[in-house]
Design a protein around this motif. Structure first.
Motif, short mmCIF file in Angstrom:
data_model
loop_
_atom_site.label_atom_id
_atom_site.label_comp_id
_atom_site.label_asym_id
_atom_site.label_seq_id
_atom_site.Cartn_x
_atom_site.Cartn_y
_atom_site.Cartn_z
N ILE A 90 13.50 2.38 -1.53
CA ILE A 90 12.77 3.23 -2.47
C ILE A 90 11.38 2.65 -2.72
O ILE A 90 10.37 3.37 -2.71
CB ILE A 90 13.54 3.36 -3.80
N GLY A 91 11.32 1.33 -2.90
CA GLY A 91 10.04 0.68 -3.13
C GLY A 91 9.11 0.79 -1.95
O GLY A 91 7.92 1.12 -2.10
N ASN A 92 9.61 0.54 -0.74
CA ASN A 92 8.78 0.64 0.46
C ASN A 92 8.25 2.05 0.69
O ASN A 92 7.13 2.25 1.15
CB ASN A 92 9.57 0.17 1.68
N TYR A 93 9.08 3.04 0.35
CA TYR A 93 8.66 4.44 0.47
C TYR A 93 7.41 4.69 -0.37
O TYR A 93 6.47 5.36 0.04
CB TYR A 93 9.82 5.33 0.01
N HIS A 94 7.38 4.12 -1.58
CA HIS A 94 6.26 4.36 -2.49
C HIS A 94 5.08 3.43 -2.26
O HIS A 94 3.94 3.80 -2.57
CB HIS A 94 6.75 4.28 -3.95
N ILE A 95 5.35 2.25 -1.70
CA ILE A 95 4.23 1.39 -1.30
C ILE A 95 3.37 2.12 -0.27
O ILE A 95 2.14 2.07 -0.31
CB ILE A 95 4.76 0.05 -0.71
N ASP A 96 4.02 2.80 0.65
CA ASP A 96 3.30 3.56 1.68
C ASP A 96 2.47 4.69 1.08
O ASP A 96 1.51 5.17 1.69
CB ASP A 96 4.28 4.12 2.72
N LEU A 97 2.86 5.14 -0.11
CA LEU A 97 2.12 6.22 -0.79
C LEU A 97 1.06 5.67 -1.74
O LEU A 97 0.39 6.43 -2.43
CB LEU A 97 3.10 7.11 -1.56
N GLY A 98 0.91 4.34 -1.76
CA GLY A 98 -0.10 3.72 -2.62
C GLY A 98 0.29 3.61 -4.07
O GLY A 98 -0.56 3.40 -4.94
N LYS A 99 1.59 3.71 -4.37
CA LYS A 99 2.05 3.62 -5.76
C LYS A 99 2.20 2.17 -6.19
O LYS A 99 2.31 1.26 -5.37
CB LYS A 99 3.40 4.34 -5.91
N THR A 100 2.20 1.96 -7.51
CA THR A 100 2.41 0.63 -8.06
C THR A 100 3.91 0.41 -8.25
O THR A 100 4.53 1.09 -9.07
CB THR A 100 1.69 0.47 -9.41
N VAL A 101 4.46 -0.50 -7.48
CA VAL A 101 5.90 -0.75 -7.49
C VAL A 101 6.16 -2.18 -7.93
O VAL A 101 5.54 -3.12 -7.42
CB VAL A 101 6.51 -0.53 -6.08
N ILE A 102 7.07 -2.35 -8.87
CA ILE A 102 7.53 -3.69 -9.23
C ILE A 102 9.00 -3.80 -8.85
O ILE A 102 9.83 -3.05 -9.34
CB ILE A 102 7.37 -3.98 -10.73
N TYR A 103 9.27 -4.71 -7.93
CA TYR A 103 10.65 -5.05 -7.58
C TYR A 103 10.91 -6.46 -8.09
O TYR A 103 10.14 -7.39 -7.81
CB TYR A 103 10.89 -4.99 -6.08
N THR A 104 11.96 -6.65 -8.83
CA THR A 104 12.30 -7.98 -9.34
C THR A 104 13.79 -8.09 -9.58
O THR A 104 14.46 -7.10 -9.87
CB THR A 104 11.53 -8.28 -10.65
N THR A 105 14.31 -9.29 -9.42
CA THR A 105 15.69 -9.52 -9.83
C THR A 105 15.70 -9.69 -11.35
O THR A 105 14.67 -10.02 -11.96
CB THR A 105 16.26 -10.79 -9.19
N LEU A 106 16.86 -9.51 -11.96
CA LEU A 106 16.96 -9.68 -13.41
C LEU A 106 16.63 -11.12 -13.79
O LEU A 106 15.98 -11.37 -14.81
CB LEU A 106 18.36 -9.30 -13.89
#
Length: 444
Positions: free
Chosen positions: A157-173
């Motif tokens: 999901i994150g990679n899909y939106h990185i390609d669209l130039g979106k700001t994505v935060i992926y982090t473990t708890l």
């Protein structure tokens, strides 16, 4: 072809096609600035620059040394700015803050995810969320056992939106908690809130560790509300449903449950075979079908563990300059299988065969000679011999047989059937897979 292009061409042979196409292919070698002791590449954006810098610096240094006999320093630039590994604030996407603590793995995409009956629903909902964030299922809560693909879907999901130039935060708890604690101590909570509340997507892995962390739960509650009210997508993974997370406050539990919950079940044998084949394809590893089937049948359902086994086989094959045969694979992973055997009992095998073949456990252990009972008993003996550490005399005692020669005869008979009946072989592999999967689930 200049030296930089030659190095990238050599690197292409050693990495997955996805990583090459998404990242390495987009690097441009700077012939004017580069010297023997320092090499410059330019990247189209900071994400690519930092990913290459963190993951491939040593490999690039080695490949340049092979070309020039000098190990250079590697610099990856974005326009005129060098990609730094510092933790200073980074601005991107119209000056929005992006995550600095974690980065998405570019190989974890929807295209590289193998879909089967066990994960179809989770895959479909994750893809829907990626295509329509904040509109369909918010939050999306993915749950299931260890190594089944939750993180893959989360990062897809994150990679899909990185390609669209979106700001994505992926982090473990865990990383979320550490960042929260750090900002709390330094009295910079405004920066923490700006970072986590102004992204387009927040992806949180392993939310179950939020259990009994009262102060972190309070902060996450407000972070969640800010994002939800702004129609920003939140995706969460856990090893269990919200209601089974002990010490989770009711208001957070209700918010986790108000979106969509999708579980991922252990994969069936066919799905595991497809996953192994896909992994081999992406990494350029050649395994014969009998080796693929052996790994899928004996290694349980933890996909990360299976992928690690494939990498190990390939590494050993390269170091020893030997072809990967079935004997080679069996010898390479015998210690892993030995650990698994120690956790499997004959009782558990009989129970699973009883359930799958609809025959009473007492009948399997009896001296009945009807065809279906004899067949089930032979399978139980075969699996007990191959999946447990029990000796033939011990197995003979369990099934009330005279001595180990009866077990030896049963093994010989079932091997003859395997050689002549492909359908029976498939059934045997399926049952073996179910035994390994059930044992792993019991451990977790």
């Amino acid at each position: 072809m200049n030296v930089g292009q030659k190095v990238l061409f050599e690197l292409k042979k050693e990495i997955s096609e996805i990583e090459y196409e998404r990242y390495i292919k987009k690097l441009v070698y700077d012939t004017k600035r580069s010297r023997s002791n320092i090499v410059y590449f330019s990247a189209p954006n900071l994400l690519i620059a930092k990913w290459v810098k963190s993951k491939y610096t040593e490999k690039l240094e080695h490949l340049f040394e092979l070309q020039n006999e000098v190990k250079p320093e590697i610099e990856i630039t974005v326009g005129k700015k060098a990609a730094s590994t510092s933790t200073s604030p980074v601005k991107q996407n119209s000056e929005k803050n992006v995550s600095k603590s974690t980065y998405l793995n570019p190989s974890l995409t929807f295209e590289s995810f193998i879909v089967g009956d066990s994960n179809q629903f989770a895959y479909t909902t994750a893809k829907s969320v990626a295509e329509k964030p904040g509109r369909l299922y918010n939050p999306l809560f993915l749950y299931g056992g260890v190594g089944l693909g939750k993180t893959h879907l989360l990062q897809a999901i994150g990679n899909y939106h990185i390609d669209l130039g979106k700001t994505v935060i992926y982090t473990t708890l865990e990383q979320f908690m550490n960042t929260f604690t750090s900002h709390l101590r330094s009295q910079t909570m405004d920066r923490f809130r700006e970072k986590f509340r102004e992204c387009d997507l927040l992806l949180i892995d392993d939310i179950q560790f939020l259990s009994r962390k009262e102060q972190t739960q309070e902060e996450f509650f407000h972070t969640f509300n800010e994002l939800y009210n702004a129609n920003k997508q939140v995706v969460i993974t856990s090893d269990r449903q919200p209601k089974k997370i002990a010490g989770l406050v009711d208001r957070l539990r209700s918010r986790f449950e108000m979106g969509l919950m999708a579980d991922i079940q252990p994969p069936g044998l066919e799905t595991k075979i497809a996953i192994i084949q896909k992994k081999c394809e992406l990494d350029g590893i050649k395994l014969e079908n009998e080796i693929v089937n052996y790994i899928a049948t004996h290694m349980g359902d933890n996909i990360r563990e299976i992928e690690g086994t494939i990498i190990k086989l390939n590494a050993l094959s390269s170091m020893l300059n030997q072809k990967i045969t079935l004997d080679f694979a069996q010898n390479a992973i015998k210690d892993q299988l030995k650990e698994k055997k120690e956790n499997i009992t004959i009782d558990s095998i009989v129970k699973i065969i009883s359930r799958e073949l609809n025959i009473k456990p007492s009948d399997i252990k009896s001296k009945k000679r009807t065809k279906n009972v004899v067949n089930a008993r032979r399978i139980a003996i075969y699996l007990a011999r191959n999946l447990t550490p029990n000796s033939m005399p011990q197995i003979a005692v369990y099934f009330g047989m005279k001595d180990h020669t009866a077990i030896s005869h049963a093994m010989k008979k079932i091997n003859e059937i395997i050689d002549n009946d492909e359908n029976f072989k498939v059934i045997l592999e399926e049952l073996s897979n179910k035994v390994n999967t059930q044992t792993q689930n019991d451990e977790n």
